[in-house]
Design an enzyme around this catalytic site. Structure first.
Site: not given
Ligand code: NDP
Length: 294
Positions: A52, A96, A119
């Protein structure tokens, strides 16, 4: 023999299309910024976070990776998120998953302000998605819709079977595909570990989405001819002959299912790159919205 859905290529196109939006933001004094928080040393999470960050940098976006030991306290992690909420250089915050088992993942998600929740996991954004008004959609489901769109596979009126009901893939992709909207209007069935007669259910699918987390679980006899197969699974299986000692496989037996399907996503190179591309897209969207507010 199925046509391969080239997630990597579509992801490249999506990232190319972001470039003028990033340039316009930069001209106006804003560099879109993504902060990723990694707790612990899970090797798969490390790979995702690095990928990412690399993608951000390649696109000329700002990336900040914050690494903490697995023993970090809940309040310490939430304080990090709160400071990122306040940081004007950061437009997207991603913690994460999975977090170590002593931590409350939902409490961390609730700490992220919805405007920076790239997200799409904050209940505010989940609720907006459910009523068809979301603009920060969860990245993997959003990537699936974009892939179908790119290949001209309109789910309208089709039988879609989603195997898996997680909050990050199964539930949101089902919610998106049942909307009264473009690239939706499907008849959606969600199956899970308590479903009876799973092969009977999966054989009904015009579009089958597998998000199970079990290597090669969907076999050729579980799908009908002409099905479109979206394989979300990423599973490491031992492979002593390979350099890393493992290889990645999906939730679908590719060789068997590609004989019957009309389209199929490969693993790797299918949904994974799309998930990252949509994360970049959400970060740019968040930056545009936050910069308009000043
Ligand atoms: P979860 O483990 O959260 O959910 C798995 C789902 O599969 C659950 O709903 C579970 O049912 C269901 N399931 C498990 N066993 C069976 C079974 N025997 N029959 C039917 N259903 C079953 O996984 P995620 O949704 O987070 O991820 C799924 C996969 O996708 C993983 O391999 C993950 O690595 C991958 N993934 C890939 C991404 C990408 O970008 N490519 C992004 C996110 C995930 P129940 O609810 O009853 O337990």
């Amino acid at each position: 023999m199925a046509q391969i859905i080239e997630g990597r290529e579509v992801a490249k196109k999506i990232k190319r299309e972001l470039k003028p939006r990033i340039a316009a933001l930069k001209d106006a004094g804003t560099t879109p910024g993504l902060a990723t928080v990694l707790v612990g040393d899970d090797p798969a999470s490390e790979t995702y976070v690095n990928s990412k960050a690399r993608t951000c940098e390649k696109l000329g976006m700002y990336s900040q990776v914050i690494r903490r030991e697995a023993g970090i306290r809940q309040d310490e992690l939430e304080d990090i998120v709160r400071s990122l909420n306040e940081n004007p250089d950061i437009h997207g915050i991603l913690v994460q998953s999975p977090l170590p088992s002593h931590m409350d993942e939902l409490a961390v998600t609730l700490t992220i302000i919805p405007e920076k929740d790239v997200d799409g996991f904050h209940p505010y954004n989940v609720g907006m998605m459910l009523i068809g008004r979301g603009d920060l959609l969860p990245c993997t489901p959003y990537g699936i819709i974009k892939l179908l769109e790119y290949y001209g596979i309109d789910p309208s009126g089709k039988e879609v079977v989603v195997v898996g009901r997680s909050n990050i893939v199964g539930k949101p992709v089902a919610a998106l595909l049942m909307q009264k909207a473009k690239m939706a209007n499907a008849t959606v069935t969600v199956a899970h570990s308590r479903s009876h007669n799973l092969p009977e259910i999966t054989r009904r699918a015009d579009i089958l989405i597998a998000a199970i987390g079990k290597p090669e679980f969907i076999s050729g006899d579980m799908v009908k001819d002409g099905v479109v197969i979206i394989d979300v699974g990423v599973n490491r299986v031992d492979d002593p002959g390979s350099e890393k000692g493992y290889r990645l496989v999906g939730d679908v037996q590719f060789d068997q299912c590609s004989q019957r399907a009309s389209y199929i996503t490969p693993v790797p190179g299918g949904i994974g790159p799309m998930t990252i591309a949509m994360l970049m897209s959400n970060t740019v969207t968040a930056a545009e919205r936050l910069s308009r507010r000043g």
